[in-house]
Design an enzyme around this catalytic site. Structure first.
Site, mmCIF file in Angstrom:
data_model
loop_
_atom_site.group_PDB
_atom_site.id
_atom_site.type_symbol
_atom_site.label_atom_id
_atom_site.label_comp_id
_atom_site.label_asym_id
_atom_site.label_seq_id
_atom_site.Cartn_x
_atom_site.Cartn_y
_atom_site.Cartn_z
ATOM 1 C CE LYS A 15 0.830 1.150 4.572
ATOM 2 N NZ LYS A 15 1.620 2.274 5.027
ATOM 3 N N GLY A 101 10.476 -2.416 6.279
ATOM 4 C CA GLY A 101 10.800 -1.114 6.882
ATOM 5 C C GLY A 101 10.619 0.004 5.890
ATOM 6 C CB ALA A 102 9.477 -0.120 2.511
ATOM 7 N N GLY A 103 7.419 1.338 4.855
ATOM 8 C CA GLY A 103 6.174 2.112 4.899
ATOM 9 C C GLY A 103 5.180 1.649 3.856
ATOM 10 N N GLY A 105 3.774 -1.507 4.087
ATOM 11 C CA GLY A 105 2.847 -2.440 4.752
ATOM 12 C C GLY A 105 3.083 -3.907 4.445
ATOM 13 N N GLY A 106 4.287 -4.268 4.013
ATOM 14 C CA GLY A 106 4.543 -5.653 3.596
ATOM 15 C C GLY A 106 4.215 -6.684 4.668
ATOM 16 N N GLY A 107 4.697 -6.485 5.877
ATOM 17 C CA GLY A 107 4.461 -7.455 6.959
ATOM 18 C C GLY A 107 2.983 -7.569 7.288
ATOM 19 C CB SER A 109 0.289 -6.904 2.833
ATOM 20 O OG SER A 109 -0.511 -7.334 1.767
ATOM 21 C CG ASP A 141 -0.821 -0.281 8.357
ATOM 22 O OD1 ASP A 141 -1.474 0.629 8.877
ATOM 23 O OD2 ASP A 141 0.337 -0.150 7.923
HETATM 24 O O1 C5P Z 1 0.139 -1.221 14.915
HETATM 25 P P1 C5P Z 1 1.536 -1.339 14.473
HETATM 26 O O2 C5P Z 1 2.160 -2.639 14.895
HETATM 27 O O3 C5P Z 1 1.770 -1.034 13.050
HETATM 28 O O4 C5P Z 1 2.314 -0.239 15.270
HETATM 29 C C1 C5P Z 1 3.688 -0.285 15.508
HETATM 30 C C2 C5P Z 1 4.028 0.781 16.503
HETATM 31 O O5 C5P Z 1 3.896 2.081 15.910
HETATM 32 C C3 C5P Z 1 3.131 0.832 17.721
HETATM 33 O O6 C5P Z 1 3.588 -0.040 18.721
HETATM 34 C C4 C5P Z 1 3.231 2.283 18.146
HETATM 35 O O7 C5P Z 1 4.439 2.491 18.842
HETATM 36 C C5 C5P Z 1 3.345 3.013 16.821
HETATM 37 N N1 C5P Z 1 2.023 3.476 16.341
HETATM 38 C C6 C5P Z 1 1.460 4.591 16.913
HETATM 39 N N2 C5P Z 1 0.238 5.021 16.459
HETATM 40 C C7 C5P Z 1 -0.396 4.386 15.463
HETATM 41 C C8 C5P Z 1 0.187 3.262 14.844
HETATM 42 C C9 C5P Z 1 1.414 2.834 15.313
HETATM 43 O O8 C5P Z 1 2.016 5.198 17.827
HETATM 44 N N3 C5P Z 1 -1.558 4.855 15.033
#
Ligand code: C5P
Length: 285
Positions: A15, A101-103, A105-107, A109, A141
Site C-alpha cells: 500500500k 521497513g519501507a512504509g 505495509g509488507g508485513g 499485508s 494496518d
Molecule cells: O500497529 P503497528 O504494529 O503497526 O504499530 C507499531 C508501533 O507504531 C506501535 O507499537 C506504536 O508504537 C506506533 N504506532 C502509533 N500510532 C499508530 C500506529 C502505530 O504510535 N496509530
C-alpha cells in the site's frame, strides 16, 4: 462435507498512504490518526500448505526476516488458531517482493493474506469483521489489507471505511537501503521540527490533499529522504511526492501522459544502485 484444498497461494499487495495526519497521542501510547491507504501492484506471494504432521513453520525468501512468532505472518496463524480452535500443522512461505521497513505495509499485508488463506483452507468462513478484529490485534494496518481496496482509516489506523477511488495513479517508488522503525517515527513526532527548504504542505490533488505528518520526524533523522522528495518534486513528470507511512519509501505520482519509466531510470541514476526504485500503479475496483 466440502473438501478443502491442501495448499493455497495468494498475492499480498503493498500500500501507499496518500495522506496521513496525526491528531495526537492517545493514553494507550498509540497515535490517533486519519489516513487514506490505497493498494498498489507490488506484491509478496504467500503460500500456505497443510502439513501431514509436526510443527507449523515459516520460511521466507528474505533471510534477514525473523521466522519465529515475532513475524506478523506467524502472529496471524496463532491468532487464527486461538480464535477458531483449528489444530494441525501449517507450512507458510513468504516470497518477499515488498521491501521491509519501507512504509509499504509488507508485513501487515502478509499477515492479512495468512488470515484469509487459513480461512479458505480450513473452511472456517469467519466473516470479514471477525478477521479484521483478529488483524487489528496483530497490526494497525492489517484490517485495511483484509479489505483489499482503497480505505480511509481512523483510530490508530485499524478502523477502516472503504472509499470509492476511481483514479488509476502511476507511481515511482524510491526506497533507500535503510528502513525506518515505525514506533520510533511516532515517538519522535511530537518533538520534531520541520527542516528549512523542505516542503511539507498539503498538495492539493483531484483525489484529495496529500500530506504526511510523519515526514517531520523521519526527515530530521534521515536527510536522504527529504532530498529524494525535493528531487522528485523538481521533475517534470511529478504531480505530487510524499513519504509513505513511516518511510523509508518516498514516491512520486506521475502526471497523466508522462513517462514513468523515464522518471524511474533518472531516479535510479540519481540515487544509485543501492536504492530500490519501481514503477507501480494503484489498484482500484
Ligand atoms: O500497529 P503497528 O504494529 O503497526 O504499530 C507499531 C508501533 O507504531 C506501535 O507499537 C506504536 O508504537 C506506533 N504506532 C502509533 N500510532 C499508530 C500506529 C502505530 O504510535 N496509530
Amino acid at each position: 462435507m466440502i473438501a478443502t484444498p491442501a495448499s493455497i497461494r495468494i498475492p499480498a499487495y503493498a500500500k501507499i498512504n496518500l495522506s496521513l495526519r496525526i491528531l495526537g497521542r492517545r493514553d494507550d501510547g498509540f497515535h490517533a490518526l486519519e489516513t487514506r491507504m490505497v493498494p498498489i501492484d507490488v506484491s509478496d506471494e504467500v503460500e500456505i500448505a497443510r502439513l501431514r504432521g509436526g510443527e507449523s513453520s515459516l520460511t521466507c525468501s528474505d533471510e534477514s526476516l525473523p521466522l519465529d512468532d515475532s513475524n506478523l505472518a506467524m502472529k496471524a496463524l496463532r491468532a487464527f488458531e486461538k480464535r477458531t480452535g483449528v489444530s494441525g500443522a501449517w507450512g507458510i512461505h513468504l516470497e518477499k517482493m515488498i521491501p521491509s521497513g519501507a512504509g509499504l505495509g509488507g508485513g501487515s499485508s502478509d499477515a492479512a493474506a495468512v488470515l484469509r488463506g487459513l480461512n479458505d483452507l480450513t473452511g472456517c468462513r469467519l466473516p470479514l469483521e471477525t478477521l479484521a478484529e483478529l488483524g487489528a490485534a496483530i497490526g494497525s494496518d492489517v484490517p485495511f489489507f483484509l479489505h483489499g481496496r482503497a480505505c480511509d482509516a481512523t483510530g490508530r489506523g485499524e478502523i477502516v471505511s472503504p472509499v470509492e477511488f476511481p483514479h488509476q495513479l502511476t507511481l515511482v517508488l524510491i526506497k533507500p537501503p535503510f528502513g525506518v522503525s515505525t514506533p520510533w517515527a511516532y515517538q519522535r513526532w511530537a518533538a520534531s521540527r520541520p527542516l528549512a527548504e523542505v516542503s511539507y504542505e498539503a498538495q492539493v490533488c483531484p483525489w484529495g490533499e496529500m500530506v504526511n505528518d510523519l515526514e517531520r520526524p523521519v526527515f530530521e533523522k534521515h536527510l536522504l529522504l527529504p532530498a529524494i522528495k525535493m528531487w522528485l518534486l523538481a521533475q517534470d513528470e511529478t504531480q505530487a511526492a510524499l513519504m509513505s507511512g513511516s518511510g523509508s519509501t518516498v514516491f512520486a505520482i506521475v502526471r497523466e501522459g508522462a513517462q514513468a519509466d523515464a522518471l524511474a531510470a533518472r531516479a535510479q541514476a540519481w540515487c544509485g544502485p543501492t536504492c530500490w526504485v519501481r514503477v507501480a500503479r494503484t489498484m482500484h475496483r
